[in-house]
Design a protein around this motif. Structure first.
Motif, PDB file in Angstrom:
ATOM      1  N   ARG A  75       0.822  -1.214   0.000  1.00 40.85           N
ATOM      2  CA  ARG A  75       0.000   0.000   0.000  1.00 40.85           C
ATOM      3  C   ARG A  75       0.857   1.265   0.000  1.00 40.85           C
ATOM      4  N   LEU A  76       1.923   1.270   0.793  1.00 39.86           N
ATOM      5  CA  LEU A  76       2.780   2.453   0.867  1.00 39.86           C
ATOM      6  C   LEU A  76       3.491   2.728  -0.452  1.00 39.86           C
ATOM      7  N   LEU A  77       3.972   1.674  -1.121  1.00 45.18           N
ATOM      8  CA  LEU A  77       4.660   1.877  -2.403  1.00 45.18           C
ATOM      9  C   LEU A  77       3.680   2.282  -3.497  1.00 45.18           C
ATOM     10  N   LEU A  78       2.481   1.733  -3.493  1.00 43.16           N
ATOM     11  CA  LEU A  78       1.477   2.155  -4.471  1.00 43.16           C
ATOM     12  C   LEU A  78       1.141   3.629  -4.288  1.00 43.16           C
ATOM     13  N   ARG A  79       1.001   4.042  -3.055  1.00 41.11           N
ATOM     14  CA  ARG A  79       0.693   5.461  -2.786  1.00 41.11           C
ATOM     15  C   ARG A  79       1.883   6.344  -3.151  1.00 41.11           C
ATOM     16  N   ALA A  80       3.093   5.901  -2.844  1.00 42.51           N
ATOM     17  CA  ALA A  80       4.277   6.682  -3.197  1.00 42.51           C
ATOM     18  C   ALA A  80       4.380   6.853  -4.709  1.00 42.51           C
ATOM     19  N   HIS A  81       4.069   5.800  -5.441  1.00 42.18           N
ATOM     20  CA  HIS A  81       4.107   5.875  -6.903  1.00 42.18           C
ATOM     21  C   HIS A  81       3.075   6.886  -7.407  1.00 42.18           C
ATOM     22  N   ALA A  82       1.861   6.829  -6.844  1.00 47.17           N
ATOM     23  CA  ALA A  82       0.824   7.771  -7.253  1.00 47.17           C
ATOM     24  C   ALA A  82       1.213   9.207  -6.937  1.00 47.17           C
ATOM     25  N   ALA A  83       2.022   9.386  -5.871  1.00 45.56           N
ATOM     26  CA  ALA A  83       2.470  10.730  -5.485  1.00 45.56           C
ATOM     27  C   ALA A  83       3.673  11.206  -6.299  1.00 45.56           C
ATOM     28  N   GLY A  84       4.147  10.367  -7.220  1.00 50.09           N
ATOM     29  CA  GLY A  84       5.254  10.751  -8.092  1.00 50.09           C
ATOM     30  C   GLY A  84       6.627  10.517  -7.510  1.00 50.09           C
ATOM     31  N   LEU A  85       6.731   9.768  -6.415  1.00 49.77           N
ATOM     32  CA  LEU A  85       8.034   9.487  -5.810  1.00 49.77           C
ATOM     33  C   LEU A  85       8.725   8.360  -6.569  1.00 49.77           C
ATOM     34  N   THR A  86      10.039   8.436  -6.658  1.00 46.35           N
ATOM     35  CA  THR A  86      10.817   7.436  -7.376  1.00 46.35           C
ATOM     36  C   THR A  86      12.044   7.040  -6.563  1.00 46.35           C
ATOM     37  N   GLY A  87      12.705   5.977  -6.995  1.00 43.94           N
ATOM     38  CA  GLY A  87      13.973   5.576  -6.398  1.00 43.94           C
ATOM     39  C   GLY A  87      13.818   4.894  -5.050  1.00 43.94           C
ATOM     40  N   PRO A  88      14.945   4.664  -4.349  1.00 40.15           N
ATOM     41  CA  PRO A  88      14.901   3.959  -3.072  1.00 40.15           C
ATOM     42  C   PRO A  88      14.159   4.772  -2.018  1.00 40.15           C
ATOM     43  N   ARG A  89      13.480   4.063  -1.109  1.00 41.63           N
ATOM     44  CA  ARG A  89      12.689   4.729  -0.079  1.00 41.63           C
ATOM     45  C   ARG A  89      13.220   4.348   1.297  1.00 41.63           C
ATOM     46  N   PRO A  90      14.239   5.039   1.762  1.00 40.30           N
ATOM     47  CA  PRO A  90      14.780   4.742   3.098  1.00 40.30           C
ATOM     48  C   PRO A  90      13.767   4.989   4.209  1.00 40.30           C
ATOM     49  N   GLU A  91      12.709   5.752   3.908  1.00 40.24           N
ATOM     50  CA  GLU A  91      11.678   5.994   4.915  1.00 40.24           C
ATOM     51  C   GLU A  91      10.988   4.704   5.354  1.00 40.24           C
ATOM     52  N   LEU A  92      11.131   3.653   4.552  1.00 40.35           N
ATOM     53  CA  LEU A  92      10.494   2.376   4.866  1.00 40.35           C
ATOM     54  C   LEU A  92      11.459   1.412   5.552  1.00 40.35           C
ATOM     55  N   GLY A  93      12.586   1.935   6.051  1.00 43.99           N
ATOM     56  CA  GLY A  93      13.565   1.097   6.736  1.00 43.99           C
ATOM     57  C   GLY A  93      13.001   0.395   7.956  1.00 43.99           C
ATOM     58  N   PHE A  94      11.925   0.901   8.527  1.00 45.26           N
ATOM     59  CA  PHE A  94      11.225   0.287   9.658  1.00 45.26           C
ATOM     60  C   PHE A  94      10.904  -1.183   9.392  1.00 45.26           C
ATOM     61  N   TYR A  95      10.722  -1.530   8.132  1.00 41.91           N
ATOM     62  CA  TYR A  95      10.270  -2.874   7.770  1.00 41.91           C
ATOM     63  C   TYR A  95      11.398  -3.843   7.421  1.00 41.91           C
ATOM     64  N   PHE A  96      12.652  -3.377   7.346  1.00 43.15           N
ATOM     65  CA  PHE A  96      13.707  -4.195   6.746  1.00 43.15           C
ATOM     66  C   PHE A  96      14.925  -4.380   7.640  1.00 43.15           C
ATOM     67  N   LYS A  97      15.538  -5.568   7.505  1.00 43.32           N
ATOM     68  CA  LYS A  97      16.855  -5.796   8.107  1.00 43.32           C
ATOM     69  C   LYS A  97      17.931  -5.008   7.372  1.00 43.32           C
ATOM     70  N   ASP A  98      17.786  -4.903   6.061  1.00 47.12           N
ATOM     71  CA  ASP A  98      18.785  -4.252   5.215  1.00 47.12           C
ATOM     72  C   ASP A  98      18.096  -3.138   4.429  1.00 47.12           C
ATOM     73  N   PRO A  99      17.783  -2.024   5.084  1.00 50.57           N
ATOM     74  CA  PRO A  99      17.035  -0.955   4.413  1.00 50.57           C
ATOM     75  C   PRO A  99      17.885  -0.200   3.406  1.00 50.57           C
ATOM     76  N   ASP A 100      17.220   0.622   2.640  1.00 49.21           N
ATOM     77  CA  ASP A 100      17.923   1.431   1.646  1.00 49.21           C
ATOM     78  C   ASP A 100      18.799   2.474   2.347  1.00 49.21           C
ATOM     79  N   PRO A 101      19.895   2.888   1.706  1.00 52.66           N
ATOM     80  CA  PRO A 101      20.818   3.850   2.330  1.00 52.66           C
ATOM     81  C   PRO A 101      20.087   5.107   2.786  1.00 52.66           C
ATOM     82  N   GLY A 102      20.456   5.563   3.970  1.00 55.55           N
ATOM     83  CA  GLY A 102      19.831   6.751   4.526  1.00 55.55           C
ATOM     84  C   GLY A 102      18.871   6.448   5.661  1.00 55.55           C
ATOM     85  N   ALA A 103      18.511   5.166   5.812  1.00 51.86           N
ATOM     86  CA  ALA A 103      17.619   4.788   6.904  1.00 51.86           C
ATOM     87  C   ALA A 103      18.427   4.607   8.180  1.00 51.86           C
ATOM     88  N   GLY A 104      17.842   4.946   9.312  1.00 46.46           N
ATOM     89  CA  GLY A 104      18.490   4.688  10.586  1.00 46.46           C
ATOM     90  C   GLY A 104      18.435   3.205  10.904  1.00 46.46           C
TER      91      GLY A 104
END
Length: 379
Positions: free
Chosen positions: A329-358
Motif C-alpha cells: 500500500r505504501l509503495l502504491l501510494r508513493a508511486h501515485a504521489a510521483g516518488l521514485t527511487g529507493p525509499r529509506p523511509e520504509l527502513g522500519f520494515y527491513f533488516k537491510d534498508p535502503d541507504p539513509g535509513a536509521g
C-alpha cells in the motif's frame, strides 16, 4: 428538466504481484487481506491501519487485486487449507475466503528459470516474459497500477554476472513500470548488474529482507545498550524454523545471506559488530513456526559481567503478511504521489534498508510517520 443523478465514481483497484505467490507468506497475505476487508478479523499487525496512516491516501484493502509468479502448482485454496491445518490461518478462514483465493490463483503465472533442465530463454527473454505477465495483469484487470513484492524463498548469495531469479523479477518490475519491494535477503535490485537501471528507475522501490522477529528485537535492544552506555561483549543467536524458509536456509549459502542482515543491524546500532554468530537450523516438524534465542553478554559499571537472554517464538507467515500488505500500500501510494527511487523511509520494515535509513526501530518508526505526513500532503 431535472439533471440526471450522477453515478458514484468507482474506487480504483490496484494490483499486488507476488513473487512466490503460492508460498506461505503470500497465501497468508491474500487470505488475510480478504478477511480484514470483509470485517472477519481485525487488522492486527498492520501499521498502515493505525491512526498516523489513516488519511494519507493509501489504497483500501478492498481495492487490492492479487496475482504473481511461482514455480509450484499447488492451488492457493489448497495451500490455505494446509496452513489452517498447521494453525497458521484460523480454522474456517480458507472456506470463508475461498472465492478470493481462487480468483488470485487464476492470476498466478509460471515463474522461472525452469528447473530440472536448462531454460532455453535468455536472461533478457525471461525478463521480457515476466514483465509481459505483469503488464497483462494490469491491463486485463483494469487496474490503476500494480506493485511487485518478492516473498519467494531465500537464494544463496549471488556471484558472477548471471542474474539470479530474484533479480530477473526485479528487472521485470522496472520494465513493467511497477514499484518493487524485496521482502527477502535475495539480491533483487541489489545485484550490481541492475545498479544502472535502479539509479534511473521511474518508480519507487524498497528493501531488502523483512524484519519480523529476532532482528526486530535486536533493533530495539541494540539502541538500549548503546543509550545506557553498557558495553556489549558478545551477542549470539540461534534460530529453529521449518517450512519452505527452513528448507531453503538449510543451504549454508542461503543462510549466509539471511545472517548478513541480522548481524548488520547490530553493527549499525552498536557502532561495531560484537563477538558471536547466528545459527539457523532447519526443523521440518516446526512447519511455519520459529523459535529464536539470543544470548547477550555485556559489561556494566566497574566491569560487572552480566547476561541478557531472550526467546522469541512466532509464526513467520503471520508476522510477515501484514508487513507485506503495508509495504504494498505504501509503495502504491508513493508511486501515485510521483516518488521514485529507493525509499529509506520504509527502513522500519527491513533488516537491510535502503541507504539513509536509521538502524534503531524508534528512529525508523519516526521516519515512517513523517513519510505518511508527506504522502498526506501530496493528496
Amino acid at each position: 428538466m431535472s439533471a440526471e443523478p450522477s453515478l458514484p465514481t468507482p474506487t480504483p483497484r490496484f494490483g499486488v504481484w507476488l513473487i512466490g505467490a503460492r508460498g506461505s507468506v503470500a497465501t497468508t497475505a491474500i487470505a488475510g487481506c480478504a478477511a480484514v476487508a470483509a470485517g472477519l478479523h481485525p487488522p492486527t499487525g498492520m501499521v498502515t491501519e493505525t491512526t498516523p496512516f489513516l488519511s494519507c491516501g493509501l489504497p483500501p484493502l478492498s481495492s487490492l487485486v492479487f496475482g504473481g509468479h511461482d514455480t509450484v502448482d499447488c492451488p492457493l485454496p489448497k495451500r490455505a487449507e494446509h496452513l489452517a491445518a498447521g494453525g497458521v490461518l484460523p480454522y474456517g478462514l480458507p472456506a470463508a475466503v475461498h472465492a478470493e483465493l481462487a480468483t488470485a490463483d487464476r492470476e498466478i503465472r509460471p515463474g522461472g528459470p525452469l528447473t530440472g533442465h536448462d531454460d532455453p530463454r535468455s536472461q533478457d527473454e525471461l525478463i521480457d516474459a515476466f514483465a509481459a505477465d505483469i503488464v497483462a495483469f494490469v491491463q486485463d484487470q483494469h487496474l490503476a497500477g500494480a506493485v511487485v513484492v518478492n516473498v519467494a524463498s531465500t537464494e544463496p548469495v549471488s556471484t558472477g554476472d548471471t542474474l539470479p531469479p530474484s533479480s530477473l523479477y526485479a528487472a521485470a518490475a522496472l520494465r513493467a513500470g511497477c514499484p518493487y519491494v524485496n521482502f527477502t535477503p535475495s539480491s533483487g535490485l541489489h545485484h550490481p548488474a541492475l545498479a544502472a537501471d535502479a539509479a534511473v528507475a521511474s518508480v519507487p522501490y524498497a528493501g531488502r529482507d523483512g524484519k519480523t522477529g529476532q532482528t526486530l528485537l535486536r533493533s530495539v535492544l541494540g539502541p538500549m545498550f548503546l543509550h545506557r552506555a553498557l558495553a556489549v561483549r558478545a551477542w549470539s543467536g540461534t534460530n529453529l524454523l521449518g517450512g519452505g524458509d527452513g528448507a531453503a536456509l538449510a543451504d549454508p549459502a542461503a543462510a549466509a545471506a539471511k545472517n548478513a542482515g541480522k548481524e548488520r543491524v547490530l553493527a549499525d546500532t552498536l557502532g561495531a559488530a560484537p563477538q558471536g554468530e547466528v545459527h539457523i537450523d532447519d526443523v521440518p516438524a516446526l512447519g511455519d513456526w520459529k523459535t529464536a534465542w539470543d544470548h547477550i553478554a555485556f559489561d556494566g559499571f566497574l566491569g560487572a559481567r552480566m547476561v541478557l537472554q531472550t526467546t522469541w517464538q512466532g509464526c513467520d507467515s503471520a508476522l510477515a503478511a501484514p508487513l507485506v500488505l503495508d509495504l504494498a500500500r505504501l509503495l502504491l501510494r508513493a508511486h501515485a504521489a510521483g516518488l521514485t527511487g529507493p525509499r529509506p523511509e520504509l527502513g522500519f520494515y527491513f533488516k537491510d534498508p535502503d541507504p539513509g535509513a536509521g538502524a534503531a526501530l524508534g528512529e525508523q518508526y519516526a521516519a515512517l510517520v513523517d513519510f505518511a505526513d508527506r504522502l498526506r500532503d501530496a493528496r
